[in-house]
Scaffold this motif. Structure first.
Motif, PDB file in Angstrom:
ATOM      1  N   ALA A 123       0.842  -1.200   0.000  1.00  0.00           N
ATOM      2  CA  ALA A 123       0.000   0.000   0.000  1.00  0.00           C
ATOM      3  C   ALA A 123       0.871   1.241   0.000  1.00  0.00           C
ATOM      4  N   THR A 124       0.291   2.323  -0.468  1.00  0.00           N
ATOM      5  CA  THR A 124       0.974   3.608  -0.460  1.00  0.00           C
ATOM      6  C   THR A 124      -0.089   4.699  -0.299  1.00  0.00           C
ATOM      7  N   ALA A 125       0.257   5.947  -0.583  1.00  0.00           N
ATOM      8  CA  ALA A 125      -0.692   7.044  -0.359  1.00  0.00           C
ATOM      9  C   ALA A 125      -0.584   8.065  -1.480  1.00  0.00           C
ATOM     10  N   ALA A 126      -1.619   8.916  -1.592  1.00  0.00           N
ATOM     11  CA  ALA A 126      -1.649   9.948  -2.621  1.00  0.00           C
ATOM     12  C   ALA A 126      -2.577  11.070  -2.187  1.00  0.00           C
ATOM     13  N   GLY A 188       5.565   9.201  -1.154  1.00  0.00           N
ATOM     14  CA  GLY A 188       6.552   8.131  -1.004  1.00  0.00           C
ATOM     15  C   GLY A 188       6.541   7.455   0.350  1.00  0.00           C
ATOM     16  N   LEU A 189       5.437   6.850   0.674  1.00  0.00           N
ATOM     17  CA  LEU A 189       5.263   6.105   1.917  1.00  0.00           C
ATOM     18  C   LEU A 189       4.702   4.740   1.539  1.00  0.00           C
ATOM     19  N   TYR A 190       5.300   3.661   2.071  1.00  0.00           N
ATOM     20  CA  TYR A 190       4.892   2.324   1.652  1.00  0.00           C
ATOM     21  C   TYR A 190       4.642   1.415   2.845  1.00  0.00           C
ATOM     22  N   ALA A 191       3.632   0.566   2.707  1.00  0.00           N
ATOM     23  CA  ALA A 191       3.373  -0.495   3.681  1.00  0.00           C
ATOM     24  C   ALA A 191       3.369  -1.821   2.932  1.00  0.00           C
ATOM     25  N   TYR A 192       3.801  -2.877   3.619  1.00  0.00           N
ATOM     26  CA  TYR A 192       3.875  -4.201   3.013  1.00  0.00           C
ATOM     27  C   TYR A 192       3.429  -5.249   4.027  1.00  0.00           C
ATOM     28  N   SER A 193       2.944  -6.363   3.527  1.00  0.00           N
ATOM     29  CA  SER A 193       2.857  -7.526   4.398  1.00  0.00           C
ATOM     30  C   SER A 193       4.290  -8.036   4.559  1.00  0.00           C
TER      31      SER A 193
END
Length: 267
Positions: A123-126, A188-193
């Motif tokens: 996931a990321t953001a915008a 530029g922010l990321y989330a991952y399993s």
């Protein structure tokens, strides 16, 4: 939800040498970033670095830190190394917060982490763009979404392009907002399993990634979905230049009526 924040930090910087150790109101930048991330509700915050000076600065200020290899090609690879040592469950969530974002919104971190779910490993953001110059700025990365809120494509070009109505005018951009196809700036922010974070470094680079110089296109190229959290708030910019550093330093300056300023004035 429970999530872990890992902050990759390298000392090398062509435009701003020793950036993670830059002083912000008496503390190194990397420490300020970690403190900000801790306000997101993360179960833990860890700095991932390959340099002893950053490691020492974090230890001095009580910030959890881990040493990594020095040959990682990206920050994602660096945090993947640290995540592997944490004994996380496959569905645990790991958030990659950049080490030059001392003013990042803690709520944005938590909201992006919450986008990870079954079938969506990243996931990321915008946020919507309102300035015409940014729409056409190749340094501002844009993203377009499907109806499910997942990324269809990321580009440095102005996307989406309204073939019949878009022009280089503020009126056209206003029309785009009214028609609900406003250009979106990728944050530029990321989330991952945790499971996907270990898969990502094994994925081969894609032609689109090379053309656009955008790593996230590798994920889409290989068929993995990316959820995008939309925020109406424009996030504070990170630190890339000396001018950025001075702007952020003003944020951390003590206010005129603070005890610190009063004590200094009394000397």
């Amino acid at each position: 939800m429970t999530f872990t924040v890992i902050i990759p930090a390298r000392l090398a910087s062509t435009r701003l040498p020793d950036k993670p150790l830059a002083d912000l109101g008496g503390k190194p930048m990397i420490v300020r970033v970690a403190e900000r991330a801790a306000q997101s509700g993360a179960a833990r915050v860890i700095v991932a670095t390959d340099h002893r000076d950053i490691f020492a600065a974090c230890e001095q200020h009580g910030v959890a830190v881990a040493m990594t290899r020095a040959d990682h090609p990206s920050g994602t690879d660096r945090i993947a190394e640290v995540a592997m040592t944490l004994d996380l469950s496959p569905d645990a969530v790991v958030v990659n917060v950049q080490g030059d974002e001392p003013l990042i919104d803690p709520g944005l971190i938590a909201a992006t982490a919450a986008c990870i779910q079954d079938g969506v490993p990243m996931a990321t953001a915008a946020h919507p763009l309102h300035e015409l110059a940014e729409v056409f700025n190749p340094n501002v990365v844009k993203v377009v979404l499907g109806k499910d809120g997942r990324a269809l494509f990321f580009s440095r070009a102005p996307i989406p392009w309204n073939r019949d109505g878009f022009s280089l005018s503020r009126e056209a951009l206003a029309d785009a907002h009214r028609a609900d196809y406003a250009p979106l700036r990728h944050i530029g922010l990321y989330a991952y399993s945790a499971q996907f974070l270990q898969i990502y470094p094994t994925l081969s680079a894609s032609p689109l990634e090379r053309i656009e110089a955008l790593e996230q296109l590798r994920v889409l190229w290989h068929g993995y979905p990316i959820a995008v959290h939309l925020t109406s708030l424009i996030p504070e910019a990170g630190v890339d230049t000396p001018e950025d550093l001075e702007r952020v330093r003003r944020h951390f300056q003590a206010p005129p009526d603070s005890p610190l300023v009063a004590a200094i004035s009394a000397l």
